[in-house]
Design a protein around this motif. Structure first.
Motif, short mmCIF file in Angstrom:
data_model
loop_
_atom_site.label_atom_id
_atom_site.label_comp_id
_atom_site.label_asym_id
_atom_site.label_seq_id
_atom_site.Cartn_x
_atom_site.Cartn_y
_atom_site.Cartn_z
N ARG A 60 -4.71 5.07 9.93
CA ARG A 60 -6.06 4.50 9.96
C ARG A 60 -7.02 5.33 10.81
O ARG A 60 -7.74 4.81 11.66
CB ARG A 60 -6.01 3.05 10.45
CG ARG A 60 -5.20 2.14 9.52
CD ARG A 60 -5.01 0.75 10.10
NE ARG A 60 -4.28 -0.10 9.16
CZ ARG A 60 -3.75 -1.27 9.47
NH1 ARG A 60 -3.85 -1.73 10.71
NH2 ARG A 60 -3.10 -1.97 8.57
N ASP A 70 0.02 4.07 7.38
CA ASP A 70 -1.36 4.53 7.48
C ASP A 70 -1.79 4.57 8.96
O ASP A 70 -1.84 3.53 9.61
CB ASP A 70 -2.28 3.58 6.71
CG ASP A 70 -3.70 4.09 6.57
OD1 ASP A 70 -4.04 5.10 7.22
OD2 ASP A 70 -4.47 3.48 5.81
N SER A 116 0.81 -1.22 0.00
CA SER A 116 0.00 0.00 0.00
C SER A 116 0.84 1.27 0.00
O SER A 116 0.31 2.37 -0.17
CB SER A 116 -0.93 0.00 1.22
OG SER A 116 -0.19 -0.16 2.42
N ALA A 120 3.62 8.48 2.90
CA ALA A 120 2.35 7.74 2.87
C ALA A 120 1.54 8.00 4.13
O ALA A 120 0.33 8.24 4.07
CB ALA A 120 2.62 6.24 2.71
N TRP A 132 0.19 11.63 4.15
CA TRP A 132 -0.82 11.79 3.10
C TRP A 132 -2.15 11.19 3.55
O TRP A 132 -3.21 11.77 3.33
CB TRP A 132 -0.34 11.13 1.83
CG TRP A 132 -1.11 11.45 0.60
CD1 TRP A 132 -0.92 12.50 -0.27
CD2 TRP A 132 -2.20 10.70 0.05
NE1 TRP A 132 -1.82 12.45 -1.31
CE2 TRP A 132 -2.61 11.36 -1.14
CE3 TRP A 132 -2.87 9.54 0.44
CZ2 TRP A 132 -3.67 10.89 -1.93
CZ3 TRP A 132 -3.92 9.07 -0.35
CH2 TRP A 132 -4.31 9.74 -1.51
N ARG A 133 -2.09 10.05 4.23
CA ARG A 133 -3.31 9.39 4.70
C ARG A 133 -3.83 9.99 6.01
O ARG A 133 -5.00 9.82 6.34
CB ARG A 133 -3.06 7.89 4.85
CG ARG A 133 -2.85 7.22 3.48
CD ARG A 133 -2.60 5.75 3.56
NE ARG A 133 -2.62 5.17 2.23
CZ ARG A 133 -1.66 4.37 1.73
NH1 ARG A 133 -0.62 4.04 2.48
NH2 ARG A 133 -1.75 3.90 0.50
#
Length: 251
Positions: A140, A138, A34, A163, A166-167
């Motif tokens: 989450r 992430d 991912s 990453a 960004w998430r």
């Protein structure tokens, strides 16, 4: 939430963490699938968990959490995420500050630490705290949910910073802030130079709004807000900052 409900919630969380701990970790050099559309940082990343901080009593004697929460303007009723929460030094203090009408989400990728934090949350009856496992790329976090997101002495261990940031971006509410506390030293020595930090946040659409050095924090405090311009993953330009910079001024 009643005691029985809290027990069930903590039991379920611990079961999920046990499954997470049983998963086979990625081998050296491997990246989560991912994360492959994002660039890697052009700098070293510190080993997980190798840096030990002083006890909670020592940190409280320096007024560390109080200073950080004051700088971040944490108020009753806020919703806050504690990324890299560990065993909960900031989680429990944030829970007290935001009060019964506020919420704290504690997140970490260390299943053992989160299991111990779940026990602490139950023991201290912190009804306004939730616990959630995250991933290296992430956090989450639910979208449009947080007034403040904390990353305290943890960013230097993030192996997929572009990453993850960004998430994280969609989870920050309009007017919300991301709070980073770090040590001003090389990123493979459990710190990160301020200019490198500023550049990596800027690359995914965050702007520095406050920067403070304080000895009580064993480093510096940086506060970021969204610019409204998050690039596509493939358009992110990784930062290379070859010259050490104190980064004393907000951009």
């Amino acid at each position: 939430m009643g005691i029985s409900s809290r027990v069930c919630a903590v039991t379920a969380c611990c079961a999920a963490l046990a499954l997470l701990a049983a998963c086979k970790p990625a081998g050296e050099g491997e990246r989560p699938e991912s994360a492959l559309e994002f660039p890697l940082p052009i700098r070293p990343v510190s080993d997980l968990g190798a840096n030990q901080f002083s006890t909670e009593v020592d940190r409280d004697n320096r007024r560390e959490a109080q200073i950080v929460m004051d700088l971040a303007r944490i108020e009753p009723g806020m919703t806050v995420a504690d990324i890299g929460a560990g065993e909960g030094y900031y989680t429990v203090r944030l829970a007290e500050r935001v009060g019964e009408n506020g919420r704290v989400l504690a997140q970490d990728i260390d299943a053992g630490a989160l299991g111990r934090l779940a026990q602490r949350v139950e023991r201290e009856r912190l009804d306004n705290v939730s616990i959630k496992p995250g991933a290296a790329d992430d956090p989450r976090l639910p979208a449009d949910s947080f007034d403040r997101v904390f990353l305290v002495h943890v960013y230097h261990e993030v192996s997929e910073p572009y990453a993850l940031l960004w998430r994280l971006y969609p989870a920050v509410r309009e007017g919300g802030q991301v709070i980073v506390v770090e040590t001003d030293r090389p990123s493979d020595q459990h710190g990160i130079y301020p200019k490198q930090l500023f550049c990596e946040f800027d690359a995914v659409g965050f702007r520095l709004v406050e920067f403070v050095r304080k000895p009580e924090l064993a480093g510096y405090y940086a506060q970021f807000e969204k610019t409204g311009n998050r690039p596509e993953p493939g358009a992110i330009e990784p930062c290379e900052v070859p010259v050490r910079d104190t980064g004393e001024q907000a951009q």
